[in-house]
Design a protein around this motif. Structure first.
Motif, PDB file in Angstrom:
ATOM      1  N   ASP A  35     -13.675  -8.411   0.490  1.00 57.13           N
ATOM      2  CA  ASP A  35     -13.016  -9.077   1.626  1.00 57.13           C
ATOM      3  C   ASP A  35     -11.511  -8.789   1.565  1.00 57.13           C
ATOM      4  OD1 ASP A  35     -11.846 -10.885  -0.242  1.00 57.13           O
ATOM      5  OD2 ASP A  35     -13.541 -12.252  -0.035  1.00 57.13           O
ATOM      6  N   ALA A  36     -10.802  -9.256   2.574  1.00 56.41           N
ATOM      7  CA  ALA A  36      -9.382  -8.931   2.680  1.00 56.41           C
ATOM      8  C   ALA A  36      -8.571  -9.544   1.538  1.00 56.41           C
ATOM      9  CB  ALA A  36      -8.840  -9.405   4.028  1.00 56.41           C
ATOM     10  N   GLU A  37      -8.967 -10.721   1.129  1.00 55.07           N
ATOM     11  CA  GLU A  37      -8.220 -11.380   0.059  1.00 55.07           C
ATOM     12  C   GLU A  37      -8.287 -10.567  -1.237  1.00 55.07           C
ATOM     13  OE1 GLU A  37      -9.457 -15.453  -0.492  1.00 55.07           O
ATOM     14  OE2 GLU A  37      -8.144 -15.645  -2.248  1.00 55.07           O
ATOM     15  N   GLN A  38      -9.494 -10.120  -1.584  1.00 57.32           N
ATOM     16  CA  GLN A  38      -9.642  -9.278  -2.778  1.00 57.32           C
ATOM     17  C   GLN A  38      -8.906  -7.954  -2.608  1.00 57.32           C
ATOM     18  OE1 GLN A  38     -13.733  -8.562  -3.886  1.00 57.32           O
ATOM     19  NE2 GLN A  38     -14.239 -10.751  -3.882  1.00 57.32           N
ATOM     20  N   ALA A  39      -8.925  -7.441  -1.392  1.00 53.98           N
ATOM     21  CA  ALA A  39      -8.253  -6.163  -1.139  1.00 53.98           C
ATOM     22  C   ALA A  39      -6.748  -6.288  -1.364  1.00 53.98           C
ATOM     23  CB  ALA A  39      -8.542  -5.694   0.289  1.00 53.98           C
ATOM     24  N   ARG A  40      -6.146  -7.354  -0.838  1.00 57.07           N
ATOM     25  CA  ARG A  40      -4.705  -7.563  -1.041  1.00 57.07           C
ATOM     26  C   ARG A  40      -4.370  -7.644  -2.522  1.00 57.07           C
ATOM     27  NH1 ARG A  40      -5.606 -11.846   2.680  1.00 57.07           N
ATOM     28  NH2 ARG A  40      -5.090 -11.196   4.809  1.00 57.07           N
ATOM     29  N   ALA A  41      -5.196  -8.392  -3.265  1.00 55.26           N
ATOM     30  CA  ALA A  41      -4.954  -8.563  -4.701  1.00 55.26           C
ATOM     31  C   ALA A  41      -5.041  -7.214  -5.409  1.00 55.26           C
ATOM     32  CB  ALA A  41      -5.954  -9.548  -5.297  1.00 55.26           C
ATOM     33  N   SER A  42      -6.049  -6.440  -5.052  1.00 54.73           N
ATOM     34  CA  SER A  42      -6.241  -5.159  -5.703  1.00 54.73           C
ATOM     35  C   SER A  42      -5.121  -4.179  -5.363  1.00 54.73           C
ATOM     36  CB  SER A  42      -7.595  -4.591  -5.296  1.00 54.73           C
ATOM     37  OG  SER A  42      -7.710  -3.279  -5.764  1.00 54.73           O
ATOM     38  N   VAL A  43      -4.681  -4.193  -4.106  1.00 52.68           N
ATOM     39  CA  VAL A  43      -3.617  -3.278  -3.696  1.00 52.68           C
ATOM     40  C   VAL A  43      -2.328  -3.582  -4.453  1.00 52.68           C
ATOM     41  CG1 VAL A  43      -2.072  -2.675  -1.793  1.00 52.68           C
ATOM     42  CG2 VAL A  43      -4.530  -2.718  -1.428  1.00 52.68           C
ATOM     43  N   SER A  44      -1.990  -4.860  -4.591  1.00 52.02           N
ATOM     44  CA  SER A  44      -0.719  -5.137  -5.263  1.00 52.02           C
ATOM     45  C   SER A  44      -0.827  -4.972  -6.777  1.00 52.02           C
ATOM     46  CB  SER A  44      -0.185  -6.517  -4.878  1.00 52.02           C
ATOM     47  OG  SER A  44      -1.123  -7.503  -5.187  1.00 52.02           O
ATOM     48  N   LYS A  45      -2.001  -5.181  -7.337  1.00 47.79           N
ATOM     49  CA  LYS A  45      -2.138  -5.088  -8.781  1.00 47.79           C
ATOM     50  C   LYS A  45      -2.345  -3.644  -9.250  1.00 47.79           C
ATOM     51  CE  LYS A  45      -5.591  -7.307 -10.815  1.00 47.79           C
ATOM     52  NZ  LYS A  45      -6.481  -8.444 -11.106  1.00 47.79           N
ATOM     53  N   GLN A  46      -3.165  -2.881  -8.491  1.00 43.00           N
ATOM     54  CA  GLN A  46      -3.554  -1.559  -8.989  1.00 43.00           C
ATOM     55  C   GLN A  46      -2.925  -0.401  -8.229  1.00 43.00           C
ATOM     56  OE1 GLN A  46      -7.899  -2.374  -8.441  1.00 43.00           O
ATOM     57  NE2 GLN A  46      -7.960  -1.836 -10.610  1.00 43.00           N
ATOM     58  N   ARG A  47      -2.370  -0.704  -7.091  1.00 43.09           N
ATOM     59  CA  ARG A  47      -1.830   0.335  -6.208  1.00 43.09           C
ATOM     60  C   ARG A  47      -2.689   1.602  -6.147  1.00 43.09           C
ATOM     61  NH1 ARG A  47       1.335   3.628  -3.624  1.00 43.09           N
ATOM     62  NH2 ARG A  47       2.864   2.841  -2.199  1.00 43.09           N
ATOM     63  N   PRO A  48      -3.813   1.500  -5.412  1.00 44.08           N
ATOM     64  CA  PRO A  48      -4.694   2.663  -5.296  1.00 44.08           C
ATOM     65  C   PRO A  48      -3.992   3.815  -4.571  1.00 44.08           C
ATOM     66  CG  PRO A  48      -5.284   0.977  -3.698  1.00 44.08           C
ATOM     67  CD  PRO A  48      -4.259   0.362  -4.610  1.00 44.08           C
ATOM     68  N   GLU A  49      -4.479   5.030  -4.789  1.00 44.24           N
ATOM     69  CA  GLU A  49      -3.909   6.209  -4.116  1.00 44.24           C
ATOM     70  C   GLU A  49      -4.415   6.340  -2.684  1.00 44.24           C
ATOM     71  OE1 GLU A  49      -4.601   7.122  -7.611  1.00 44.24           O
ATOM     72  OE2 GLU A  49      -2.479   7.390  -8.045  1.00 44.24           O
ATOM     73  N   LEU A  50      -5.544   5.676  -2.385  1.00 44.22           N
ATOM     74  CA  LEU A  50      -6.120   5.733  -1.042  1.00 44.22           C
ATOM     75  C   LEU A  50      -7.050   4.535  -0.873  1.00 44.22           C
ATOM     76  CD1 LEU A  50      -7.387   8.892   0.793  1.00 44.22           C
ATOM     77  CD2 LEU A  50      -8.982   7.000   0.583  1.00 44.22           C
ATOM     78  N   LYS A  70       0.266  -1.660   6.470  1.00 46.45           N
ATOM     79  CA  LYS A  70       1.163  -0.633   6.999  1.00 46.45           C
ATOM     80  C   LYS A  70       2.508  -1.210   7.431  1.00 46.45           C
ATOM     81  CE  LYS A  70      -1.408   3.084   6.594  1.00 46.45           C
ATOM     82  NZ  LYS A  70      -1.001   4.241   5.765  1.00 46.45           N
ATOM     83  N   SER A  71       2.613  -2.529   7.524  1.00 49.00           N
ATOM     84  CA  SER A  71       3.912  -3.104   7.868  1.00 49.00           C
ATOM     85  C   SER A  71       4.717  -3.425   6.600  1.00 49.00           C
ATOM     86  CB  SER A  71       3.736  -4.359   8.729  1.00 49.00           C
ATOM     87  OG  SER A  71       3.153  -5.382   7.959  1.00 49.00           O
ATOM     88  N   ASP A  72       4.132  -3.160   5.450  1.00 48.14           N
ATOM     89  CA  ASP A  72       4.819  -3.384   4.180  1.00 48.14           C
ATOM     90  C   ASP A  72       5.415  -2.056   3.693  1.00 48.14           C
ATOM     91  OD1 ASP A  72       4.035  -5.313   1.258  1.00 48.14           O
ATOM     92  OD2 ASP A  72       5.279  -3.518   1.327  1.00 48.14           O
ATOM     93  N   ASN A  73       6.749  -2.031   3.590  1.00 50.15           N
ATOM     94  CA  ASN A  73       7.422  -0.785   3.205  1.00 50.15           C
ATOM     95  C   ASN A  73       6.920  -0.192   1.902  1.00 50.15           C
ATOM     96  OD1 ASN A  73       9.122  -0.571   5.389  1.00 50.15           O
ATOM     97  ND2 ASN A  73      10.674  -1.917   4.483  1.00 50.15           N
ATOM     98  N   GLY A  74       6.547  -1.042   0.981  1.00 48.80           N
ATOM     99  CA  GLY A  74       6.103  -0.563  -0.324  1.00 48.80           C
ATOM    100  C   GLY A  74       4.683  -0.029  -0.310  1.00 48.80           C
ATOM    101  N   LEU A  75       3.944  -0.350   0.725  1.00 44.27           N
ATOM    102  CA  LEU A  75       2.508  -0.020   0.732  1.00 44.27           C
ATOM    103  C   LEU A  75       2.104   0.957   1.822  1.00 44.27           C
ATOM    104  CD1 LEU A  75       1.068  -3.628   0.186  1.00 44.27           C
ATOM    105  CD2 LEU A  75       1.480  -1.873  -1.556  1.00 44.27           C
ATOM    106  N   ARG A  76       2.988   1.168   2.807  1.00 43.53           N
ATOM    107  CA  ARG A  76       2.534   1.957   3.956  1.00 43.53           C
ATOM    108  C   ARG A  76       2.258   3.406   3.625  1.00 43.53           C
ATOM    109  NH1 ARG A  76       7.833   1.249   6.704  1.00 43.53           N
ATOM    110  NH2 ARG A  76       6.710  -0.425   7.761  1.00 43.53           N
ATOM    111  N   GLY A  77       2.710   3.863   2.491  1.00 39.52           N
ATOM    112  CA  GLY A  77       2.431   5.251   2.084  1.00 39.52           C
ATOM    113  C   GLY A  77       1.009   5.458   1.581  1.00 39.52           C
TER     114      GLY A  77
END
Ligand code: MN
Length: 131
Positions: A35-50, A70-77
């Motif tokens: 779900d989105a909540e787990q996704a947010r946690a994973s993105v900020s903790k692990q910073r996946p490549e895709l 995509k509205s987060d400067n640190g993550l939109r890449g």
């Protein structure tokens, strides 16, 4: 393959299992969020490549989550590939408008999916078109 980390956001266990299998067979590392909540946690903790983003999720929908990331400067890449089950006219445009970098419809065409992933990881940023 270089073993890049791919986050699969998908609420159906069977789809998750299938995608993990396809990706791991190609040498990628996989993390999962249902779900989105787990996704947010994973993105900020692990910073996946895709990120592979299912559009139909139980909490926030995948397009909304994409806009958020995509509205987060640190993550939109981080490239996001939208995956949708009900392929309807306009789905691809909606996904791209939300900020997704590519789009594939279910049932997943493995070759097409891997082409897009490899393009985005190694040649990015945007594909000419898909569907
Ligand atoms: Mn779903």
């Amino acid at each position: 393959m270089a073993g890049e980390l791919i986050l699969v956001v998908e609420d159906r266990a069977l789809n998750l299992k299938l995608l993990r299998l396809i990706l791991e067979r190609r040498g990628y590392r996989v993390s999962e969020a249902s779900d989105a909540e787990q996704a947010r946690a994973s993105v900020s903790k692990q910073r996946p490549e895709l990120i592979l983003m299912d559009i139909q999720l139980p909490d926030v929908d995948g397009l909304q989550l994409t806009r958020e990331l995509k509205s987060d400067n640190g993550l939109r890449g981080i490239p996001i590939v939208a995956v949708t089950s009900c392929a309807m006219v306009g789905d691809e445009q909606r996904a791209l408008a939300a900020g997704c970098d590519a789009y594939v419809s279910k049932p997943i065409d493995k070759t097409k999916l891997m082409d897009r992933i490899e393009w985005l990881l190694h040649r990015g940023p945007k594909l000419p078109s898909s569907a």
